[in-house]
Design an enzyme around this catalytic site. Structure first.
Site, short mmCIF file in Angstrom:
data_model
loop_
_atom_site.label_atom_id
_atom_site.label_comp_id
_atom_site.label_asym_id
_atom_site.label_seq_id
_atom_site.Cartn_x
_atom_site.Cartn_y
_atom_site.Cartn_z
CE LYS A 159 -75.30 -7.61 23.06
NZ LYS A 159 -75.60 -6.62 22.03
CG ASN A 176 -82.03 8.12 27.75
OD1 ASN A 176 -82.64 7.36 26.99
ND2 ASN A 176 -81.72 7.78 29.00
N GLY A 224 -81.69 7.58 23.08
CA GLY A 224 -81.45 6.46 23.99
C GLY A 224 -80.06 6.55 24.59
CB ALA A 225 -78.54 7.18 27.39
P1 NDP Z 1 -81.38 -0.86 27.30
O1 NDP Z 1 -82.47 -1.48 28.09
O2 NDP Z 1 -79.98 -0.87 27.79
O3 NDP Z 1 -81.76 0.70 27.06
C1 NDP Z 1 -83.03 1.06 26.63
C2 NDP Z 1 -83.04 2.54 26.24
O4 NDP Z 1 -84.32 2.83 25.68
C3 NDP Z 1 -82.86 3.49 27.42
O5 NDP Z 1 -82.19 4.64 26.97
C4 NDP Z 1 -84.31 3.82 27.80
O6 NDP Z 1 -84.45 5.07 28.45
C5 NDP Z 1 -84.95 3.88 26.45
N1 NDP Z 1 -86.40 3.61 26.45
C6 NDP Z 1 -87.02 2.46 26.79
N2 NDP Z 1 -88.36 2.58 26.61
C7 NDP Z 1 -88.59 3.84 26.16
C8 NDP Z 1 -89.75 4.57 25.80
N3 NDP Z 1 -90.97 4.02 25.88
N4 NDP Z 1 -89.61 5.84 25.36
C9 NDP Z 1 -88.39 6.41 25.27
N5 NDP Z 1 -87.24 5.77 25.60
C10 NDP Z 1 -87.33 4.50 26.05
O7 NDP Z 1 -81.52 -1.52 25.83
P2 NDP Z 1 -80.37 -1.69 24.75
O8 NDP Z 1 -79.59 -0.44 24.73
O9 NDP Z 1 -79.69 -2.97 24.95
O10 NDP Z 1 -81.21 -1.87 23.36
C11 NDP Z 1 -81.87 -0.78 22.72
C12 NDP Z 1 -82.38 -1.18 21.35
O11 NDP Z 1 -81.31 -1.51 20.45
C13 NDP Z 1 -83.31 -2.40 21.33
O12 NDP Z 1 -84.42 -2.08 20.52
C14 NDP Z 1 -82.49 -3.49 20.69
O13 NDP Z 1 -83.31 -4.39 19.99
C15 NDP Z 1 -81.60 -2.70 19.74
N6 NDP Z 1 -80.34 -3.39 19.38
C16 NDP Z 1 -80.17 -3.79 18.08
C17 NDP Z 1 -79.02 -4.46 17.68
C18 NDP Z 1 -78.88 -4.90 16.26
O14 NDP Z 1 -77.97 -5.69 15.96
N7 NDP Z 1 -79.71 -4.47 15.35
C19 NDP Z 1 -77.94 -4.76 18.65
C20 NDP Z 1 -78.21 -4.27 19.98
C21 NDP Z 1 -79.38 -3.64 20.32
P3 NDP Z 1 -84.17 5.24 30.04
O15 NDP Z 1 -82.69 5.33 30.19
O16 NDP Z 1 -84.86 6.49 30.41
O17 NDP Z 1 -84.76 4.02 30.70
#
Ligand code: NDP
Length: 277
Positions: A65, A151, A127-128
């Protein structure tokens, strides 16, 4: 000859976009072919160049993306801010325009499909990452009373809030620092993928709270199970968002709005069938 569209990602074989867009094309009698293209890592530009020699539009998913954002020539306002895009549109003059339809797709799913207004509400976003960055402008445009981003890495929540502070009341903090009750809670972490729960206090939920997990699955997600156990008013998952972002892209490409409800229902049924098979 049919117009060509595709989704690019890696992996891509799980993608439901070909099924969704083919159904939209049938519904609206549009002559197009939509395929899924597996793109090797580091090869997005070459593959996009090759596709756009004949192709009209692309969807882009993980992990390209940001590459798609770099690739584009012009942007919608929400795409410019998001820094990542899921939709590319080839223009008549040969340039490529970018949009991010994820956020508006989620907002439509919440407000139109599920009748939950965001205006005036207190909203908690967990989340961020990239997905949250993509939804913030469309959410803030609905004029919520306040948005709090929580986050695991607190500095990312704070930086994101700062980036969007010109369009609404928004702040960032860690999960444990979240205070008070919220009317809408959106889980945009990827914690659900590994069956984990962001450690927010249970007190964030009241009897009128709507919870939305951007992830979807046949079973209720861990986050939605938690929210239902605390008697949240509604627990919604991201399947509607997936179909609505596709509908938004389709309309941008073809100028007609497909009907999303029957597609959401048929994918939901097929998820349940796979589960019981
Ligand atoms: P990123 O990898 O960019 O971000 C992941 C986020 O999740 C970060 O804020 C991270 O925190 C946090 N995180 C990861 N693991 C944990 C945990 N165990 N506990 C707490 N926080 C956690 O992912 P995306 O933003 O691209 O995607 C996030 C979600 O959105 C996914 O589940 C994806 O499937 C969903 N999504 C759904 C769409 C839809 O059409 N339905 C479209 C796009 C995404 P940190 O910053 O601290 O690492």
């Amino acid at each position: 000859m049919s117009d060509l569209y595709a989704v690019m990602g890696n992996p891509i074989n799980h993608s439901k976009s070909p099924q969704i867009h083919s159904t939209f094309a049938e519904q609206t009698e549009q002559d197009l072919i939509y395929s899924a293209i597996l793109v090797p890592l580091e090869k997005f530009k070459e593959e996009a160049d090759s596709f756009f020699r004949n192709g009209r539009g692309l969807n882009v998913t993980v992990p390209f993306k940001e590459d798609a954002w770099q690739y584009a020539d012009t942007y919608s306002s929400r795409a410019l801010r998001a820094g990542a895009v899921n939709t590319l549109i080839k223009k008549e003059d040969g340039s490529v325009h970018a949009d991010n339809t994820d956020g508006i797709g989620m907002v439509r799913d919440i407000t139109v499909n599920n009748g939950c207004e965001i205006k005036g509400k207190r909203v908690l976003v967990l989340g961020a990452g990239g997905a949250v960055r993509g939804i913030l402008e469309p959410v803030l445009e609905e004029k919520p009373r306040e948005v709090v981003i929580a986050n695991r890495t607190v500095s990312k929540a704070q930086a994101l809030a700062e980036d969007f502070s010109d369009i609404g009341e928004i702040s960032g903090c860690g999960f444990e620092q979240v205070e008070g009750q919220f009317d809408l809670i959106i889980n945009g972490t990827s914690a659900s993928l590994s069956g984990e729960l962001p450690p927010v206090p249970e007190s964030v939920i009241h009897l009128e709270t709507t919870c939305y997990d951007m992830m979807y699955s046949a079973e209720p997600t861990v986050f939605n199970q938690w929210a239902a156990g605390l008697n949240a008013a509604a627990t919604l998952d991201g399947l509607g968002m997936l179909v609505e972002q596709a509908a938004e892209s389709f309309e941008k490409w073809r100028g007609v709005r497909p009907e999303s409800k029957p597609v959401i229902n048929s994918i939901r049924e097929s998820l349940l069938l796979v589960k019981t098979a």
